[in-house]
Design an enzyme around this catalytic site. Structure first.
Site, short mmCIF file in Angstrom:
data_model
loop_
_atom_site.label_atom_id
_atom_site.label_comp_id
_atom_site.label_asym_id
_atom_site.label_seq_id
_atom_site.Cartn_x
_atom_site.Cartn_y
_atom_site.Cartn_z
N HIS A 190 0.83 -1.19 0.00
CA HIS A 190 0.00 0.00 0.00
C HIS A 190 0.87 1.25 0.00
CE1 HIS A 190 -4.19 0.41 -0.22
NE2 HIS A 190 -4.18 1.47 0.56
N CYS A 504 -8.09 -3.60 -12.39
CA CYS A 504 -7.75 -2.42 -11.59
C CYS A 504 -6.50 -2.62 -10.74
CB CYS A 504 -8.93 -1.99 -10.72
SG CYS A 504 -9.37 -3.19 -9.46
C1 PEP Z 1 -5.84 -5.64 -6.28
O1 PEP Z 1 -5.80 -6.52 -5.42
O2 PEP Z 1 -5.35 -5.78 -7.42
C2 PEP Z 1 -6.49 -4.35 -5.99
C3 PEP Z 1 -6.70 -3.46 -6.94
O3 PEP Z 1 -6.83 -4.07 -4.73
P1 PEP Z 1 -5.79 -3.72 -3.55
O4 PEP Z 1 -4.45 -3.42 -4.18
O5 PEP Z 1 -6.37 -2.55 -2.86
O6 PEP Z 1 -5.79 -4.95 -2.71
#
Ligand code: PEP
Ligand code: MG
Length: 572
Positions: A190, A504
């Protein structure tokens, strides 16, 4: 003396500046006793350091601005409270006065004592406070070994540290840090995602940085290539200036694409949506012509604080997001705390043996109806201000989606009864990021209006490769035949059911993967605005018909090298 360290680029941009080294907070100090005559001096030294940290926190508080200022401010208030805590201070004084310990060792003893008290508590929230105690005590420890002047922020410096928390990034940027180098970390953490969002150069995995870099060393950091030069030579500096010029030229060229369509050479329009987490992201997404917001991670409202955000606070954030996109659709993902997104509110369980396989995403929401209902109320109320979609994270099975739909309907009825206006059509979608949901997609796709593939987690779960573990090297990558086949099947299933599908995860924002995703049939990308123009440029250079024709060859690749060869042959 010049030497080169290498790591991995996690957030692009190059920087030249002096190093500020922050050693880990773990207080590995040996037991040290002092003479009775030294007690007063040691107490004075300790309290001077505490005062320095207090001043530092106050300074940071005053300098805070920007989208996350409120949340970061709450952190700083909490640290300030801890610093003034009589339990902490009296304990330290006593250890020095009667135990005759040196200030460093007293800090360690007091840390362990308080951590023991918190660890014994049942409440996950209190257990998570140990991190805060470590942070505060670590800062005092650092201050004991520095002059006060050194602690006046990191403006114009490059921070070298073992790890960086998402909550620190906005604060460091507000203070004017040039770049960050971490010994550990992962490009999919993150923190890395947030660093890219803030356009803050970040180099991770520079394993020996803490041992080989000293405060004040001149560093040349390239957050793109992962190259780190300590005490650069005249040639390095020349090359750096050249790179800066290239970066500027590239930025100018890319900016010319701001108003151009994301259209392939053979005339197919690809939808580019934005992953937007802050007001700045939304403004950038809007200015770059994003078709909407494809992913708003609502965790940002929950992660930076000790208390849960209220319905009204959430409502205002979601409403502003919708208003910011002026009529373009906004996809709000329901809460996805847990695993790598450890929260401080005690929502995610602190003692799960396998948090990535634990109570996260929709599992957590369904087990905390009160929290979920509050969030849904806020989202639904905001739907009245513009087009909106709801996206559910970490879906594993059909039952979860049915339960969410039922709850959405129930909350809508309640809101209407209370006199709130809500939109009549709010599409509901599922994140496809758990292999079970990906493989069994045909069994659940009829319950949703759209899907969005979270490749960050899908890769982690399909390849059994922790997205935050740098020791795994290149293992966490979509360049695996299993991932390409799975993506192909997901996209084909969605098309067969006439259900919009986007990717995404970070894969969608990496221009090098554009030929792969187009060949697999993807027509909708959701990506951080920071890389939107590069992806648009890559799309505009491609012939979709030719790529689709080359898809079988891509699926025949048997290993990473085979996929790389295919990519090389099809990159324009
Ligand atoms: C993913 O897991 O690819 C995603 C877009 O969500 P996050 O990175 O917030 O887990
Ligand atoms: Mg995910």
């Amino acid at each position: 003396m010049r030497h080169v360290l290498s790591g991995h680029g996690a957030s692009r941009g190059s920087a030249l500046g002096r190093a500020r080294v922050r050693h880990p907070h773990a207080l590995e100090v040996a037991e040290e006793r002092i003479a009775p005559a030294a007690v007063d001096g040691e107490l004075a030294r300790l309290h001077a350091a505490i005062d320095v940290v207090r001043g530092e926190m106050r300074g940071m508080r005053e300098r805070l601005h920007g989208a996350l200022a409120h949340e970061v401010g709450e952190f700083l208030d909490l640290y300030a409270l801890l610093l003034d805590d009589p339990e902490l201070l009296q304990g330290l004084d006593e250890l020095i006065r009667t135990g005759r310990y040196g200030a460093d060792y007293a800090l360690r003893l007091q840390r362990d004592r308080l951590a023991g008290v918190f660890e014994a508590m049942d409440d996950a929230y209190f257990r998570s406070r140990i991190e805060d105690i470590d942070h505060v005590i670590g800062r005092v420890h650092a201050a004991l070994h520095r002059h006060a002047a050194d602690l006046q922020g990191v403006a114009g410096e490059i921070l070298v540290t073992d790890a960086i928390a998402p909550s620190e990034l906005a604060q460091l940027q507000a203070q004017g840090v040039l770049a960050i180098v971490t010994a550990g970390g992962s490009a999919l953490s993150h923190s890395a995602i947030l660093a890219r969002s803030l356009h803050l150069p970040l180099l991770i995995g520079a394993a020996h940085a803490l041992q080989q870099i000293n405060d004040g060393d001149v560093l040349l950091v390239d957050g793109g290539t992962g190259l780190l030069v300590v005490e650069p030579s005249a040639d390095d500096l020349l090359a750096h200036r050249g790179r800066k010029r290239d970066e500027k030229r590239e930025t100018r060229q890319l900016h010319r694409l701001r108003r151009e369509p994301s259209r392939t050479l053979d005339g197919f329009d690809i939808r580019l949506l934005a992953n937007a987490e802050s007001r700045d992201d939304v403004a950038e997404a809007h200015a770059l012509g994003a078709a909407g917001v494809g992913l708003y991670r609502t965790e940002v409202l929950f992660l930076q604080r000790a208390e849960l955000p209220s319905e009204d606070e959430q409502f205002l954030a979601y409403r502003d997001l919708v208003l910011g996109m002026t009529g373009r659709s906004v996809t709000i993902r329901t809460l996805d705390v847990g695993a790598d997104k450890a929260d401080r509110s005690g929502l995610a369980l602190a003692n799960e043996p396998n948090p990535a396989l634990g109570l996260r995403g929709v599992r957590l929401s369904l087990s905390r109806r009160d929290v979920f209902e509050t969030q849904l109320r806020a989202i639904l109320r905001a739907s009245n201000y513009g087009p909106m979609r709801i996206l559910v994270p970490m879906v594993t099975n059909r039952e979860e989606l049915v339960a969410v739909k039922r709850l959405v309907a129930q909350v809508s009825r309640q809101l209407k009864k209370e006199g709130h206006a809500i939109a009549s059509d709010i599409p509901l979608g599922a994140m496809i990021e758990v292999p079970a949901a990906a493989i069994a997609l045909p069994t659940l796709i009829d319950t949703v209006d759209f899907i969005s593939v979270g490749t960050n987690d899908l890769v982690q779960y399909v390849l059994a490769a922790d997205r935050g573990n740098d020791a795994l090297g290149d293992l966490h990558t979509p360049m695996h035949p299993a991932m390409l086949r799975l993506l192909h099947d997901i996209i084909a299933t969605a098309r067969r059911h006439d259900t919009p599908v986007a990717v995404c995860g970070e894969m969608a924002g990496d221009a090098t993967f554009v030929p792969v995703l187009l060949a697999l049939g993807l027509e909708e990308f959701s990506l951080h605005p920071g890389t939107l123009l590069e992806v648009r440029r890559a799309i505009r250079a491609q012939d979709l018909g030719a790529l689709r024709a080359a898809m079988p060859a891509l699926l025949r690749a048997r290993n990473r090298a085979g996929i790389a060869r295919w990519l090389q042959a099809h990159t324009r």
